[in-house]
Design a protein around this motif. Structure first.
Motif, mmCIF file in Angstrom:
data_model
loop_
_atom_site.group_PDB
_atom_site.id
_atom_site.type_symbol
_atom_site.label_atom_id
_atom_site.label_comp_id
_atom_site.label_asym_id
_atom_site.label_seq_id
_atom_site.Cartn_x
_atom_site.Cartn_y
_atom_site.Cartn_z
ATOM 1 N N GLN A 172 -7.660 12.172 6.019
ATOM 2 C CA GLN A 172 -7.314 12.730 4.717
ATOM 3 C C GLN A 172 -7.213 11.661 3.627
ATOM 4 N N ASN A 173 -6.627 10.530 3.951
ATOM 5 C CA ASN A 173 -6.353 9.516 2.931
ATOM 6 C C ASN A 173 -7.436 8.460 2.771
ATOM 7 N N VAL A 174 -8.252 8.263 3.804
ATOM 8 C CA VAL A 174 -9.231 7.166 3.744
ATOM 9 C C VAL A 174 -10.660 7.656 4.010
ATOM 10 N N SER A 175 -10.886 8.275 5.164
ATOM 11 C CA SER A 175 -12.252 8.584 5.571
ATOM 12 C C SER A 175 -12.911 9.670 4.724
ATOM 13 N N VAL A 176 -12.233 10.788 4.521
ATOM 14 C CA VAL A 176 -12.844 11.861 3.726
ATOM 15 C C VAL A 176 -13.092 11.404 2.286
ATOM 16 N N PRO A 177 -12.131 10.744 1.624
ATOM 17 C CA PRO A 177 -12.455 10.223 0.288
ATOM 18 C C PRO A 177 -13.662 9.274 0.290
ATOM 19 N N LEU A 178 -13.801 8.480 1.335
ATOM 20 C CA LEU A 178 -14.951 7.586 1.457
ATOM 21 C C LEU A 178 -16.246 8.389 1.600
ATOM 22 N N HIS A 179 -16.209 9.446 2.401
ATOM 23 C CA HIS A 179 -17.366 10.342 2.534
ATOM 24 C C HIS A 179 -17.753 10.911 1.163
ATOM 25 N N LEU A 180 -16.758 11.405 0.439
ATOM 26 C CA LEU A 180 -17.022 12.025 -0.860
ATOM 27 C C LEU A 180 -17.581 11.012 -1.852
ATOM 28 N N GLU A 181 -17.053 9.800 -1.858
ATOM 29 C CA GLU A 181 -17.573 8.743 -2.731
ATOM 30 C C GLU A 181 -19.029 8.429 -2.416
ATOM 31 N N GLN A 183 -15.635 -1.980 7.403
ATOM 32 C CA GLN A 183 -14.422 -2.742 7.125
ATOM 33 C C GLN A 183 -13.262 -1.837 6.726
ATOM 34 N N GLY A 184 -13.539 -0.537 6.629
ATOM 35 C CA GLY A 184 -12.526 0.438 6.254
ATOM 36 C C GLY A 184 -11.955 1.149 7.473
ATOM 37 N N PRO A 185 -12.123 2.473 7.541
ATOM 38 C CA PRO A 185 -11.437 3.260 8.569
ATOM 39 C C PRO A 185 -12.098 3.280 9.937
ATOM 40 N N ARG A 186 -13.269 2.682 10.093
ATOM 41 C CA ARG A 186 -14.029 2.801 11.335
ATOM 42 C C ARG A 186 -13.195 2.498 12.584
ATOM 43 N N ALA A 187 -12.593 1.330 12.654
ATOM 44 C CA ALA A 187 -11.855 0.919 13.859
ATOM 45 C C ALA A 187 -10.663 1.834 14.128
ATOM 46 N N ASP A 188 -9.940 2.207 13.073
ATOM 47 C CA ASP A 188 -8.778 3.083 13.254
ATOM 48 C C ASP A 188 -9.183 4.465 13.754
ATOM 49 N N ILE A 189 -10.321 4.943 13.291
ATOM 50 C CA ILE A 189 -10.794 6.258 13.726
ATOM 51 C C ILE A 189 -11.310 6.190 15.161
ATOM 52 N N ILE A 190 -12.207 5.274 15.433
ATOM 53 C CA ILE A 190 -12.824 5.187 16.761
ATOM 54 C C ILE A 190 -11.793 4.918 17.844
ATOM 55 N N SER A 191 -10.771 4.138 17.539
ATOM 56 C CA SER A 191 -9.763 3.802 18.549
ATOM 57 C C SER A 191 -8.936 5.016 18.986
ATOM 58 N N PHE A 236 -4.516 10.366 13.158
ATOM 59 C CA PHE A 236 -5.939 10.577 12.912
ATOM 60 C C PHE A 236 -6.127 11.391 11.630
ATOM 61 N N HIS A 237 -5.374 12.466 11.495
ATOM 62 C CA HIS A 237 -5.490 13.309 10.302
ATOM 63 C C HIS A 237 -5.114 12.525 9.040
ATOM 64 N N ARG A 238 -4.073 11.739 9.108
ATOM 65 C CA ARG A 238 -3.662 10.934 7.961
ATOM 66 C C ARG A 238 -4.794 9.994 7.525
ATOM 67 N N ILE A 239 -5.435 9.351 8.483
ATOM 68 C CA ILE A 239 -6.549 8.443 8.181
ATOM 69 C C ILE A 239 -7.731 9.222 7.599
#
Length: 117
Positions: free
Chosen positions: A25-34, A79-87, A20-23
């Motif tokens: 740090q590497n995907v979700s937070v950068p997406l938030h910042l963008e 289409q990005g981190p949603r499914a990996d995070i919610i699961s 979860f943290h890897r996702i």
């Protein structure tokens, strides 16, 4: 100046904290910042590797709702981190409160200090 912060707290499925943290740090937070969101802090709990927090700051409650409507409806999220995070989430709770900018900056600094420790 007072701003709104939103504290999201997650109880994760057993053993999923590191992924979860890897996702985050590497995907979700950068997406938030963008998307222009102010991510104040995120990370695992000191007491349980499968507990997690995300703290975001906004100018007002209406600003929070508007940003989230756009962010969570976006293809980048869906289409990005949603499914990996919610699961990986068992329970999610949200608290919204007003804090001074100084208090928000102190939260942000404590996150930076924890990363460098």
């Amino acid at each position: 100046m007072t701003r709104i912060i939103e504290i999201l707290m997650y109880t994760l499925k057993p053993g999923s904290g590191l992924d979860f943290h890897r996702i985050m740090q590497n995907v979700s937070v950068p997406l938030h910042l963008e998307a222009g969101m102010d991510v104040v802090s995120y990370g695992g709990s000191l007491h349980d590797c499968d507990s997690y927090h995300l703290i975001r700051a906004y100018e007002s409650e209406s600003h929070r709702l508007a940003f989230q409507d756009v962010f969570y409806a976006s293809a980048a999220w869906k289409q990005g981190p949603r499914a990996d995070i919610i699961s990986r989430i068992e329970i999610s709770t949200t608290t919204v409160m007003a804090l001074t900018q100084d208090a928000i900056d102190a939260l942000r600094a404590s996150r930076a200090e924890a990363r460098s420790a």
